[in-house]
Design an enzyme around this catalytic site. Structure first.
Site, PDB file in Angstrom:
ATOM      1  CG  HIS A 186      22.536 102.384  84.867  1.00  0.00           C
ATOM      2  ND1 HIS A 186      22.430 102.926  83.606  1.00  0.00           N
ATOM      3  CD2 HIS A 186      23.499 101.449  84.805  1.00  0.00           C
ATOM      4  CE1 HIS A 186      23.330 102.360  82.828  1.00  0.00           C
ATOM      5  NE2 HIS A 186      23.994 101.455  83.522  1.00  0.00           N
ATOM      6  CB  CYS A 498      28.896  91.717  81.285  1.00  0.00           C
ATOM      7  SG  CYS A 498      29.355  93.156  80.357  1.00  0.00           S
TER       8      CYS A 498
END
Ligand code: PEP
Ligand code: MG
Length: 578
Positions: A186, A498
């Site tokens: 992330h 995605c």
């Protein structure tokens, strides 16, 4: 000058000055004008460290005498002349700060112990390390960290997602280098979202950097140069300019439809992490938000945001994007994203632990608050709710039941709520395998390849040691992707990819060829993805995907893509983020 290789995690090239994070792990060394002042700091810290250990030992002797013996060895180490001599020598010879010299001296001392045959000696290596940490802790207490300067390049062992969010949003930060991490964890995703060039998984980066001195971050080639020569800086600047020109040329075409040469239109949506990105998504021609990672709202806060704070954020995105759709993903914390406010003990294996939907179902109050906020925000635009990391039909049904309950409660309270469509994120292989049974339960579905690759290939997406094995074009991954595309066709459900794979220029032709007609990609990648779609024929991609599915390895698939499309897409391959 030192050049190191790593993983290109966020494209672009930056030239700046190295800055460490004083409270997290190792930091770059600092050149000092007065070594003797550092010698004095080290001696003072050594004394302070010794007396605090002595005090702790005295307290333990009173309460738990057996435990007190544990401090004997580290205390003894504090008197070790070899250590002190080595540290002082480093300070005086290299004219560097005491923290750096301490950790280097520790390395010198522990190296022979680490490889000793006797377990007793290997344990002593840990004692030396513990002493080093104690002394550095005292040293840091006496040193005011320099903090960010204009054109800072953050150099750290690793960044938590919360630190990453705080730093990368600061406009003084122009680049990021970390020793750990991979292109799909992330920190990397956030760097891409915020357009900050990043290279991660750079072994030895912290030790190679000097605080406040020059660094080149080549987020295209996955290379970092510390203390670069003027010529390298000039080359980096030229590369940055070329990248900017190509990006601008693509942006100029972004008003044009994402339609292939043979007339097949692709829906291109944006992945966002913070509400502010919605405007940039619109500016770059996004047809909606295909993935809003709501957990980023939770990361940088001491307390969990309440229903109203969440509703405001979701409503802001929904109203900015209206009438386009916005997919709000429910909390996906755990793994490499752990908000401070959650106060959870570290998991043995975070990627396989209590994360994402599992965590939401385990904490119904948390989940219900979030779903209330989402249903209320749905009055502002077209909102879809997406459940992440669903592993099977039963879990999906449980999540849907909570949503239904929340809707009943809100209606009972007379609160106005909007209509939402319900979606499931396929990122656990087990769920993909039962897609035929999952899809009738939902209105739409998405595929999250970052996790799907991690779980299919058993490759931790945050671990640079194995990052090269996490290939999205692996035949096993392609088989699962083809399976879910076929299932969604049979069920008549819309399917969007995605994960980061959808924005990788080498992977995208195969993804399209497999039949994905909707893609959700980082905002910065929107112009590139639309251009990639425009330059090819859908028919040729179907053929390419058929061949790719039969290939023995990801490397062969990449070769195939280059061979078949290199002449038309070659310059765009250079723009890839990883
Ligand atoms: C994915 O796993 O591909 C995904 C879209 O979710 P995240 O990257 O936030 O885990
Ligand atoms: Mg995921």
């Amino acid at each position: 000058m030192t050049a190191l290789r790593g993983i290109a995690a966020s494209f672009g090239v930056a030239v700046g000055r190295a800055v460490g994070l004083p409270r997290s792990g190792r930091t770059p060394r600092r050149r000092v004008a007065e070594p003797e002042a550092e010698v004095a700091r080290l001696k003072t810290a050594l004394d302070a460290s010794r007396s605090s250990l002595e005090q702790a030992r005295t307290e333990l002797l009173a309460g738990a005498p057996e435990a007190a013996a544990l401090l004997d060895a580290p205390l003894l180490m504090h008197g070790d002349e070899l250590f002190l001599d080595a540290a002082l020598e480093i300070i005086r010879r290299e004219r560097v700060n005491a923290e750096h010299a301490t950790l280097r001296a520790v390395q010198l001392l522990r190296a022979p112990l680490d490889h000793a045959a006797s377990a007793y000696l290997r344990d002593r290596a840990e004692d030396v390390a513990q002493m080093g940490h104690e002394i550095v802790r005292h040293l840091r207490g006496t040193f005011a960290a320099p903090g960010l300067v204009p054109a800072s390049v953050v150099v750290a062992e690793e960044l938590g997602a919360a630190d990453a969010a705080r730093l990368l949003m600061d406009e003084r930060v122009v680049g990021l280098v970390t020793e750990r991490g991979s292109a799909t964890n992330h920190t990397a995703i956030l760097a891409r979202a915020l357009g900050v060039p990043a290279v991660v998984g750079v072994r030895g980066a912290v030790d190679a950097a000097f605080e406040g001195e020059g660094v080149v971050v080549d987020g295209l080639g996955g290379r970092v140069i510390f203390a670069p020569e003027a010529e390298e800086v000039a080359q980096a600047e030229a590369r940055a300019a070329h990248h900017a020109t190509l990006s601008r040329a693509l942006e100029e075409r972004e008003g044009e439809a994402a339609e292939s040469r043979d007339g097949v239109v692709v829906t291109v949506l944006a992945n966002i992490e913070i509400p502010e990105e919605a405007s940039a998504a619109l500016a770059h021609g996004a047809e909606g938000v295909g993935l809003y990672r709501t957990e980023f709202l939770f990361l940088d806060r001491a307390e969990v945001p309440d229903e109203e704070a969440q509703r405001t954020a979701y409503a802001e995105v929904a109203s900015r994007m209206a009438p386009r759709r916005v997919v709000l993903r429910t909390l996906d914390v755990g793994g490499d994203k752990l908000p401070r406010s959650f106060r959870m003990p570290p998991a043995t294996n975070p990627a396989l632990g209590l994360r994402s939907l599992r965590l939401s179902l385990e904490r119904p109050e948390l989940m219900k608050t979030q779903l209330r906020a989402m249903l209320r925000a749905a009055t502002e635009g077209q909102v879809d709710v997406l459940f992440p990391m669903v592993s099977g039909v039963d879990e999906l049904q449980q999540a849907k039941a909570v949503l239904a309950e929340v809707r009943r409660e809100l209606e009972g309270e007379g609160v106005s709520v909007g209509d939402v469509r319900i979606g499931c994120l396929f990122e656990v292989p087990a769920a993909v395998l039962v897609a035929d049974r999952m899809l009738p339960e939902v209105d739409f579905a998405c595929v999250g390849t970052n996790d799907l690759v991690q779980y299919t290939l058993a490759v931790d997406r945050s671990d640079p040691e194995v990052a090269h094995l996490g290939q999205s074009l692996d035949p096993g991954v392609l088989a699962l992707l083809a399976h879910v595309v076929e299932a969604s066709r049979r069920a008549g459900r819309e399917l969007t990819m995605c994960g980061e794979m959808a924005a990788d220029p080498l992977a995208l032709p195969v993804v399209r060829g497999l039949g994905f007609r909707a893609l959700s990609v980082p905002v910065m990648s929107l112009p590139l993805v639309r251009e990639l779609v425009r330059r090819v024929d859908f028919g040729e991609l179907e053929d390419l995907a058929r061949q790719a599915r039969e290939a023995p390895s990801a490397a062969v698939v990449r070769g195939l893509v280059k061979e078949r499309l290199g002449a038309r897409l070659g310059e765009l391959f250079e723009l890839r983020g990883r």
